[in-house]
Enzyme design. Sequence first.
Site, PDB file in Angstrom:
ATOM      1  CD  GLU A  65       5.039 -60.369 -32.991  1.00 13.13           C
ATOM      2  OE1 GLU A  65       4.238 -59.440 -32.769  1.00 13.13           O
ATOM      3  OE2 GLU A  65       5.919 -60.704 -32.183  1.00 13.13           O
TER       4      GLU A  65
ATOM      5  CB  ALA B  33      14.478 -24.248 -29.225  1.00 11.25           C
TER       6      ALA B  33
ATOM      7  CD1 TRP C 177       7.076 -17.693 -32.729  1.00 18.00           C
ATOM      8  CD2 TRP C 177       7.476 -19.255 -31.180  1.00 18.00           C
ATOM      9  NE1 TRP C 177       5.872 -18.039 -32.169  1.00 18.00           N
ATOM     10  CE2 TRP C 177       6.096 -19.010 -31.214  1.00 18.00           C
ATOM     11  CE3 TRP C 177       7.978 -20.196 -30.304  1.00 18.00           C
ATOM     12  CZ2 TRP C 177       5.202 -19.672 -30.391  1.00 18.00           C
ATOM     13  CZ3 TRP C 177       7.082 -20.846 -29.481  1.00 18.00           C
ATOM     14  CH2 TRP C 177       5.706 -20.586 -29.530  1.00 18.00           C
TER      15      TRP C 177
ATOM     16  NE  ARG D  92       5.526 -30.025 -26.910  1.00 21.39           N
ATOM     17  CZ  ARG D  92       5.061 -28.853 -27.281  1.00 21.39           C
ATOM     18  NH1 ARG D  92       3.901 -28.761 -27.913  1.00 21.39           N
ATOM     19  NH2 ARG D  92       5.737 -27.772 -27.024  1.00 21.39           N
TER      20      ARG D  92
ATOM     21  CG  ASP E 235       8.010 -18.650 -22.392  1.00 16.98           C
ATOM     22  OD1 ASP E 235       8.391 -17.486 -22.186  1.00 16.98           O
ATOM     23  OD2 ASP E 235       8.777 -19.612 -22.622  1.00 16.98           O
TER      24      ASP E 235
ATOM     25  CD  GLU F 291       8.385 -29.284 -25.060  1.00 18.42           C
ATOM     26  OE1 GLU F 291       8.490 -28.245 -25.733  1.00 18.42           O
ATOM     27  OE2 GLU F 291       7.480 -30.112 -25.223  1.00 18.42           O
TER      28      GLU F 291
ATOM     29  CG  ASN G 217      16.547 -27.622 -19.717  1.00 22.85           C
ATOM     30  OD1 ASN G 217      15.509 -28.240 -19.485  1.00 22.85           O
ATOM     31  ND2 ASN G 217      16.683 -26.821 -20.760  1.00 22.85           N
TER      32      ASN G 217
HETATM   33  C1  AOF Z   1       3.645 -55.479 -27.780  1.00 23.73           C
HETATM   34  N1  AOF Z   1       3.457 -55.484 -29.100  1.00 23.73           N
HETATM   35  O1  AOF Z   1       3.772 -56.300 -31.098  1.00 23.73           O
HETATM   36  C2  AOF Z   1       4.899 -57.268 -29.273  1.00 23.73           C
HETATM   37  C3  AOF Z   1       5.117 -57.245 -27.862  1.00 23.73           C
HETATM   38  O2  AOF Z   1       0.419 -57.551 -22.324  1.00 23.73           O
HETATM   39  P1  AOF Z   1       0.711 -57.900 -23.739  1.00 23.73           P
HETATM   40  O3  AOF Z   1       0.095 -59.195 -24.169  1.00 23.73           O
HETATM   41  O4  AOF Z   1       0.391 -56.797 -24.703  1.00 23.73           O
HETATM   42  O5  AOF Z   1       2.295 -58.180 -23.829  1.00 23.73           O
HETATM   43  C4  AOF Z   1       3.221 -57.140 -23.772  1.00 23.73           C
HETATM   44  C5  AOF Z   1       4.622 -57.690 -23.954  1.00 23.73           C
HETATM   45  O6  AOF Z   1       4.719 -58.456 -25.148  1.00 23.73           O
HETATM   46  C6  AOF Z   1       5.660 -56.612 -24.096  1.00 23.73           C
HETATM   47  O7  AOF Z   1       6.179 -56.225 -22.859  1.00 23.73           O
HETATM   48  C7  AOF Z   1       6.733 -57.275 -24.945  1.00 23.73           C
HETATM   49  O8  AOF Z   1       7.635 -57.953 -24.092  1.00 23.73           O
HETATM   50  C8  AOF Z   1       6.001 -58.344 -25.745  1.00 23.73           C
HETATM   51  N2  AOF Z   1       5.940 -58.095 -27.233  1.00 23.73           N
HETATM   52  N3  AOF Z   1       4.449 -56.330 -27.173  1.00 23.73           N
HETATM   53  O9  AOF Z   1       3.066 -54.657 -27.093  1.00 23.73           O
HETATM   54  C9  AOF Z   1       4.020 -56.337 -29.882  1.00 23.73           C
HETATM   55  N4  AOF Z   1       5.489 -58.168 -30.065  1.00 23.73           N
HETATM   56 ZN    ZN Z   2       3.288 -60.926 -28.952  1.00 24.63          ZN
END
Ligand code: AOF
Ligand code: ZN
Length: 331
Positions: A53, A154, A170, A184, A200, A265, A271
């Site tokens: 945001e 696989a 493979w 991964r 492998d 893997e 597994n």
């Molecule tokens: C994110 N990215 O875009 C949003 C998150 O330690 P901070 O400030 O990075 O906060 C992490 C928390 O913020 C995360 O556990 C989640 O609950 C909230 N939202 N986190 O890393 C984002 N919007």
């Molecule tokens: Zn945030």
Amino acid sequence: MQYEKYMKKCIQLAKQGEGNVSPNPLVGCVVLDKFGNEISTGYHARYGENHAERDALLKLKNGEENDGTLIVNLEPCSHFGKTPPCTNLIIERGIKKVVIGMRDVNPKVDGITKLKAAGIEVIEGILENECKTLNEIFIKNQTQNKPFIAIKTATTLDGKIATSNGSSKWITSEKAREEVKKIRNRYDAILTTSSTIIADNPTMEHRKKIILDRELKTDKNSKIYQSGEIFVFNKKNTPVIENKLDLEFIFNRAYEQGIKSILIESGGILNGEALKYTDKIYHFIAPKITGDNSSKSCFDFKRITDINESLHFRFAGVENFEPDILLTYYS
Ligand code: AOF
Ligand code: ZN
């Protein structure tokens, strides 16, 4: 619904953070002006850096977001973490409506209440299932305090990962193996065993590699040791239960060290043992048949005599990597 296409875009943007944001969630954001025109996008690119945001809003300098709409796949945060609360910035910038994919499962976050208290309209639950799948690792971590465990295998059409003498390169095509690299990247670590390394000598390119080597039999010159951060579990540093390293201990220890998700893997024996901890299975199938009863199976753990005792999994999807397919299942 008009917001679904923007939520899809948020998910796409969020995926650009794959491999870099753990233990944080994958988040993407789209901003519309008051006429509904898209004016900015953003995403959470790296742990500790701006949230999606904030990334989207800080690109706007002339107030064109005033009375606009912000679309984001996860409820905006309302707490001080590594970064200040996104809700504050959303309110400051005069956003009128916030459209959310899913609520945050982090107990510190209560963004919806804060936004509503500031008079912002909040619409929830747009493409909620897709948003939850996108952040399945984050959800498991936050709600269970455990790493998300996946297995990649696989096989041939008859479920074999190698012939009886171990020949396996493979089974699947180049296209399928390229996809494995992408899978991964979504996980904090890959995990394999001494048997796979000895049979492998794979490279398994990754940032973090967990190696189960009970008797310390692997040669440190093997390719796997040449890159990435290596975590070796053996009988000296790990409890042994019925001659096997205790997987639960290993997963907990890895989690404490910041490994929030693991892609296994390896061969059928590991597994099979790991199945009871496994959240997701990626099963590539090549249109080949070994036809040999003594070839190695992808899940080799117990003899079931009644078909009704088989383990059941929930189908998640099928993708085409011609000539192979990828089946995905959840436990
Ligand atoms: C994110 N990215 O875009 C949003 C998150 O330690 P901070 O400030 O990075 O906060 C992490 C928390 O913020 C995360 O556990 C989640 O609950 C909230 N939202 N986190 O890393 C984002 N919007
Ligand atoms: Zn945030």
